[in-house]
Design a protein around this motif. Structure first.
Motif, short mmCIF file in Angstrom:
data_model
loop_
_atom_site.label_atom_id
_atom_site.label_comp_id
_atom_site.label_asym_id
_atom_site.label_seq_id
_atom_site.Cartn_x
_atom_site.Cartn_y
_atom_site.Cartn_z
N MET A 94 -36.07 -13.19 -21.34
CA MET A 94 -37.32 -12.42 -21.27
C MET A 94 -37.92 -12.41 -22.67
SD MET A 94 -36.15 -9.10 -19.17
CE MET A 94 -37.74 -8.37 -19.55
N GLU A 95 -38.76 -13.35 -22.93
CA GLU A 95 -39.29 -13.43 -24.28
C GLU A 95 -40.26 -12.28 -24.54
OE1 GLU A 95 -40.06 -17.17 -25.67
OE2 GLU A 95 -39.01 -18.25 -24.07
N GLY A 96 -40.24 -11.80 -25.76
CA GLY A 96 -41.19 -10.77 -26.14
C GLY A 96 -40.71 -9.36 -25.89
N ALA A 97 -39.72 -9.19 -24.98
CA ALA A 97 -39.26 -7.84 -24.69
C ALA A 97 -38.32 -7.37 -25.79
CB ALA A 97 -38.54 -7.81 -23.34
N SER A 98 -38.21 -6.07 -25.94
CA SER A 98 -37.30 -5.52 -26.94
C SER A 98 -35.86 -5.81 -26.51
CB SER A 98 -37.51 -4.02 -27.07
OG SER A 98 -36.97 -3.36 -25.94
N PRO A 99 -34.94 -5.92 -27.47
CA PRO A 99 -33.54 -6.18 -27.12
C PRO A 99 -33.02 -5.18 -26.10
CG PRO A 99 -33.86 -6.38 -29.47
CD PRO A 99 -35.17 -5.89 -28.91
N ARG A 100 -33.37 -3.94 -26.29
CA ARG A 100 -32.86 -2.92 -25.38
C ARG A 100 -33.36 -3.14 -23.96
NH1 ARG A 100 -32.40 3.47 -26.65
NH2 ARG A 100 -31.81 4.12 -24.56
N ARG A 101 -34.62 -3.54 -23.83
CA ARG A 101 -35.14 -3.79 -22.49
C ARG A 101 -34.53 -5.06 -21.90
NH1 ARG A 101 -38.24 -0.17 -20.93
NH2 ARG A 101 -39.76 0.94 -22.23
N ARG A 102 -34.28 -6.03 -22.76
CA ARG A 102 -33.64 -7.24 -22.26
C ARG A 102 -32.25 -6.92 -21.73
NH1 ARG A 102 -32.83 -11.16 -26.40
NH2 ARG A 102 -32.25 -12.61 -24.76
N LEU A 103 -31.52 -6.11 -22.47
CA LEU A 103 -30.18 -5.74 -22.02
C LEU A 103 -30.25 -5.01 -20.68
CD1 LEU A 103 -27.17 -5.47 -22.42
CD2 LEU A 103 -27.55 -3.50 -23.89
N LEU A 158 -28.11 -3.54 -31.31
CA LEU A 158 -27.65 -2.68 -32.40
C LEU A 158 -28.40 -2.98 -33.69
CD1 LEU A 158 -23.82 -2.53 -31.69
CD2 LEU A 158 -25.64 -0.94 -31.05
N ALA A 159 -28.73 -4.23 -33.91
CA ALA A 159 -29.49 -4.58 -35.11
C ALA A 159 -30.85 -3.88 -35.08
CB ALA A 159 -29.67 -6.10 -35.19
N ALA A 160 -31.46 -3.85 -33.90
CA ALA A 160 -32.76 -3.19 -33.77
C ALA A 160 -32.65 -1.70 -34.05
CB ALA A 160 -33.34 -3.42 -32.39
N LYS A 189 -24.90 -1.79 -38.10
CA LYS A 189 -24.22 -3.01 -38.53
C LYS A 189 -22.77 -3.02 -38.02
CE LYS A 189 -27.56 -4.41 -41.34
NZ LYS A 189 -28.46 -5.51 -40.90
N PRO A 190 -22.58 -3.34 -36.76
CA PRO A 190 -21.20 -3.35 -36.24
C PRO A 190 -20.45 -4.55 -36.79
CG PRO A 190 -22.72 -4.24 -34.62
CD PRO A 190 -23.56 -3.78 -35.78
N ASP A 191 -19.14 -4.38 -37.01
CA ASP A 191 -18.36 -5.55 -37.42
C ASP A 191 -17.95 -6.35 -36.18
OD1 ASP A 191 -16.07 -4.42 -36.26
OD2 ASP A 191 -15.57 -3.37 -38.11
N ALA A 192 -17.32 -7.46 -36.42
CA ALA A 192 -17.04 -8.41 -35.33
C ALA A 192 -16.15 -7.79 -34.25
CB ALA A 192 -16.38 -9.67 -35.89
N SER A 193 -15.15 -7.00 -34.67
CA SER A 193 -14.22 -6.47 -33.67
C SER A 193 -14.90 -5.40 -32.83
CB SER A 193 -12.97 -5.91 -34.35
OG SER A 193 -13.25 -4.68 -34.96
N GLN A 194 -15.79 -4.63 -33.44
CA GLN A 194 -16.54 -3.64 -32.64
C GLN A 194 -17.41 -4.35 -31.60
OE1 GLN A 194 -18.32 -1.55 -35.96
NE2 GLN A 194 -17.24 0.35 -35.41
N GLU A 213 -22.68 -14.18 -24.15
CA GLU A 213 -24.07 -13.80 -23.93
C GLU A 213 -24.23 -12.30 -24.12
OE1 GLU A 213 -26.64 -15.75 -23.15
OE2 GLU A 213 -25.51 -17.63 -23.04
N VAL A 214 -23.34 -11.55 -23.50
CA VAL A 214 -23.40 -10.10 -23.64
C VAL A 214 -23.31 -9.70 -25.10
CG1 VAL A 214 -22.19 -7.94 -23.13
CG2 VAL A 214 -22.45 -9.67 -21.35
N GLU A 215 -22.35 -10.32 -25.80
CA GLU A 215 -22.14 -9.96 -27.21
C GLU A 215 -23.39 -10.23 -28.03
OE1 GLU A 215 -18.19 -10.90 -28.59
OE2 GLU A 215 -18.96 -11.26 -30.61
N ALA A 216 -24.07 -11.33 -27.72
CA ALA A 216 -25.27 -11.67 -28.48
C ALA A 216 -26.37 -10.62 -28.28
CB ALA A 216 -25.76 -13.06 -28.06
N VAL A 217 -26.56 -10.21 -27.02
CA VAL A 217 -27.60 -9.20 -26.78
C VAL A 217 -27.20 -7.88 -27.42
CG1 VAL A 217 -29.15 -8.31 -25.04
CG2 VAL A 217 -27.74 -10.28 -24.52
N VAL A 218 -25.95 -7.53 -27.31
CA VAL A 218 -25.50 -6.29 -27.92
C VAL A 218 -25.78 -6.31 -29.41
CG1 VAL A 218 -23.45 -4.94 -28.53
CG2 VAL A 218 -23.77 -5.74 -26.18
N ALA A 219 -25.50 -7.42 -30.04
CA ALA A 219 -25.75 -7.52 -31.48
C ALA A 219 -27.23 -7.30 -31.77
CB ALA A 219 -25.31 -8.89 -31.99
N GLU A 220 -28.09 -7.88 -30.96
CA GLU A 220 -29.52 -7.69 -31.16
C GLU A 220 -29.91 -6.23 -30.99
OE1 GLU A 220 -32.22 -10.33 -29.09
OE2 GLU A 220 -30.63 -11.83 -28.96
#
Lengths: 214, 214
Positions: free
Chosen positions: B85-94, B151-153, B157-162, B142-149
């Motif tokens: 979903m291009e353009g949507a906020s990470p939270r909405r994409r999740l 949280l970044a938004a 700054k979660p570390d890798a294990s979190q 895929e899930v991890e990538a969206v989660v990272a986005e």
DNA sequence: AGGCTATTTATACACTTGCGCAACAAGGCC
DNA sequence: GGCCTTGTTGCGCAAGTGTATAAATAGCCT
């Protein structure tokens, strides 16, 4: 010359034989699937000949149903057993419940294989679907009860629908982690799934981390 | 008198026939299970005779493997499609991702039946186990990538294990809710599973409820 | 010890299964 | 239009299936 020698055998009590046959059936299904679990395979594993099965069960289908019932009974029994920790705080009981469901013997590849094999037939077999639903709702009610206790101990008064949502989510979380533990336990560190489960459950319930946790 | 009449038939392109045979196989497995999915049943459903199958596949096992590969491919494709979903906020994409995975067509009794039937053989068949692990890890990444986005938004700054733990928990949650939706969708209100899923995911990530939610 | 009975074996049977193979014909090519 | 390739059918086969049933024997009762 060769006297037509007949195989030696021992007579067993009825309960014992039925139990052995059911266990042999579960073993066969876990190892070869429903298609590979033939009467001859089952009988071989139980140490008897195929004809005997019909002395204890009307047919193959009834044997499979009995085996499934035994499996479900054992699973729910084990799962609920983790809840009877008298004297412990609700929160610790919940944590112990999560841990128990994400450790051996509940995390077990054979049991998972059996569960998946049977539940895959739930669409076509209303008996299976019904058995699953009973087991699921029973389990979820247990979860809901502990959740209510935990929240009550925190002075919180959730309404029924909130409680229901918590129970559904926590149940799903445990199921999902259970599946991964059974299917690919090696890619997780020992205790990792349980730790993740507890953390997630406490987040779901909005509990502050206990001291000692980061 | 009776001229030995032979069945009329049409020649189909190779791709089309293979596709039809695979679809007929999936239908048969979903309806009758692995044991009921015989070459004759499959052929009947595909509108051909059993002998033809061996013209396209070396044997039954290869047909089943091809069918499973097709199933897995379709499942992961659908699941990931919800993320673009291009353009949507990470939270909405999740949130959209969670919703998509807990609604039709991904919530589907036939697909679940197939998944369970095949995955139940994963213990005995390393091919299946490997295919599952690939699919699982891909999904989790895929899930991890969206989660990272997400949280970044939120300037976190979660570390890798979190991140890993979040992804495992969220993945498990979606899986567990998916199963219940497939097995007993009628006991949930429409959209209820998705709502529970989104709520639980946001709790897991420690996100404040959006305004408008209670 | 000897018989009785119900558990257990062994064999038969009708049916289905996956697979092999030869005949056939659909549809493109000249 | 006739031929040729090959997709497709139809049939047969050996192995394996669940079920039925008769024959044997283990173990209790007296």
């Amino acid at each position: 010359m060769n006297a037509p020698s007949r195989r030696k055998f021992r007579r067993e009590g009825e309960d014992r034989r039925r139990q052995d046959l059911i266990e042999a059936t579960l073993d066969s299904v876990a190892e070869y699937g429903l298609q590979g679990a033939t009467l001859r395979t089952i009988a071989l594993r139980a140490g008897v000949t195929a004809g005997l099965i019909r002395h204890y069960f009307p047919g193959k289908e009834e044997l499979l149903q009995a085996a499934y019932a035994a499996l479900v009974g054992r699973m729910t029994e084990q799962a609920k057993a983790a809840l009877v920790m008298e004297g412990a705080s609700p929160r610790r009981r919940l944590a112990a419940f999560v841990t128990a469901n994400l450790s051996t013997p509940i995390i077990d590849a054979r049991v998972f294989s059996l569960w998946a094999t049977f539940i895959g037939r739930a669409n076509a077999d209303p008996t299976l679907a019904h058995a699953h639903r009973e087991g699921y709702l029973g389990f979820r009610n247990e979860v809901e009860a502990v959740v209510a206790e935990v929240l009550a101990a925190e002075q919180r008064k959730p309404d029924a629908s909130q409680l229901r949502r918590h129970a559904i989510a926590i149940n799903a979380l445990i199921d999902g982690l259970w599946i991964e533990g059974c299917l690919a336990g090696e890619i997780f560190a020992p205790g990792e799934l349980a730790a993740i489960g507890i953390r997630a459950v406490e987040a779901e319930l909005g509990l502050a981390p206990e001291r000692g946790e980061q």
